[in-house]
Design a protein around this motif. Structure first.
Motif, PDB file in Angstrom:
ATOM      1  N   THR A 148       0.845  -1.199   0.000  1.00 27.39           N
ATOM      2  CA  THR A 148       0.000   0.000   0.000  1.00 27.39           C
ATOM      3  C   THR A 148       0.874   1.239   0.000  1.00 27.39           C
ATOM      4  O   THR A 148       1.664   1.450   0.922  1.00 27.39           O
ATOM      5  N   ARG A 149       0.730   2.043  -1.044  1.00 29.41           N
ATOM      6  CA  ARG A 149       1.521   3.274  -1.139  1.00 29.41           C
ATOM      7  C   ARG A 149       1.004   4.326  -0.170  1.00 29.41           C
ATOM      8  O   ARG A 149      -0.215   4.563  -0.083  1.00 29.41           O
ATOM      9  N   GLU A 150       1.912   4.994   0.528  1.00 28.85           N
ATOM     10  CA  GLU A 150       1.539   6.121   1.370  1.00 28.85           C
ATOM     11  C   GLU A 150       1.047   7.261   0.478  1.00 28.85           C
ATOM     12  O   GLU A 150       1.474   7.421  -0.680  1.00 28.85           O
ATOM     13  N   SER A 151       0.132   8.063   1.003  1.00 31.94           N
ATOM     14  CA  SER A 151      -0.396   9.193   0.261  1.00 31.94           C
ATOM     15  C   SER A 151       0.736  10.106  -0.215  1.00 31.94           C
ATOM     16  O   SER A 151       1.647  10.436   0.549  1.00 31.94           O
ATOM     17  N   GLY A 152       0.674  10.485  -1.489  1.00 31.13           N
ATOM     18  CA  GLY A 152       1.658  11.393  -2.040  1.00 31.13           C
ATOM     19  C   GLY A 152       2.883  10.728  -2.640  1.00 31.13           C
ATOM     20  O   GLY A 152       3.700  11.404  -3.273  1.00 31.13           O
TER      21      GLY A 152
ATOM     22  N   ASP B  36       4.704   6.898  10.139  1.00 33.41           N
ATOM     23  CA  ASP B  36       4.317   7.768   9.037  1.00 33.41           C
ATOM     24  C   ASP B  36       4.752   9.213   9.215  1.00 33.41           C
ATOM     25  O   ASP B  36       4.508  10.042   8.333  1.00 33.41           O
TER      26      ASP B  36
END
Lengths: 114, 123
Positions: free
Chosen positions: A59-63, B111
């Motif tokens: 799953t790619r992180e946003s951006g 994150d």
């Protein structure tokens, strides 16, 4: 403790070409109850903190640009940069976050331009 | 904007102590697990310690267990790392890192990272 290994230690790829980094865990990090692989990928450029690229193995992180992709399951994982750009020069780390600590990182793979 | 800012690093002699701080902003600090991750000069990343959100359960790498203590003050949105009996091999940049939460479940990938604070243990 779960030990993470990465290969190669470093690689040089021409601009626009594909870069592939492998990561292996000493035991499965696939959690059967939710069918998720507890693996993340980070990018660290010189003088900067790490940046999250991928979690749950794919799953790619946003951006994050879609030229970055993650795959694999169980103990064997891959980070692919489909078309290397100059700004992708960095060290890439995998990390497992399966159940209890320690949450170990791989030793890193350095990516350069050929 | 979400942000983590570490402070408290410096030069200390072997056997000495330091207290690192990490000030968080832009998110509800009290609802996230937090960790310290270090990086020795020219080396890779090593998870050092973590603390859960409001419950406060703490975890340590074997390399620092019994010498380091992680804590948090949710009223100040601040994470701490008390480091005692420091060794030369503790020399590193220490990063503060935010964990992830989905509903009531905590996941220990990160994150958000601070820029780090350098700890040098040397005579």
């Amino acid at each position: 403790d779960i030990v993470m290994t990465q290969s190669p230690d470093s690689l040089a790829v021409s601009l626009g070409e594909r870069a592939t980094i492998n990561c292996k865990s000493s035991q499965s990090i696939l959690y059967s109850s939710n069918d998720k692989n507890y693996l993340a990928w980070y990018q660290q450029k010189p003088g900067q903190p790490p940046k999250l690229l991928i979690y749950w193995a794919s799953t790619r992180e946003s951006g994050v640009p879609d030229r970055f992709s993650g795959s694999g399951s169980g103990t064997d994982f891959t980070l692919t940069i489909s078309s290397l750009q100059a700004e992708d020069v960095a060290v890439y780390y995998c990390q497992q976050y399966y159940t209890s600590p320690p949450f170990t990182f791989g030793p890193g793979t350095k990516v350069d331009i050929k | 904007e979400v942000h983590l800012l570490e402070s408290g690093g410096g030069l200390v002699q072997p056997g000495g102590s330091l207290r690192l701080s990490c000030a968080a902003s832009g998110f509800t600090f009290s609802t996230y697990a937090m960790s310290w991750v270090r990086q020795a000069p020219g080396k890779g990343l090593e998870w050092v310690s973590g603390i859960r959100d409001t419950v406060g359960d703490t975890y340590y790498a074997d390399s620092v267990k019994g010498r380091f203590t992680i804590s948090r003050d949710n009223s100040k949105s601040t994470l701490y790392l008390q480091m005692n009996s420091l060794r030369v091999e503790d020399t590193a940049i220490y990063y503060c890192a935010k964990g992830v939460r989905y509903s009531s479940l905590v996941y220990w990938y990160f994150d958000l990272w601070g820029r780090g604070t350098l700890v040098t243990v040397s005579t």
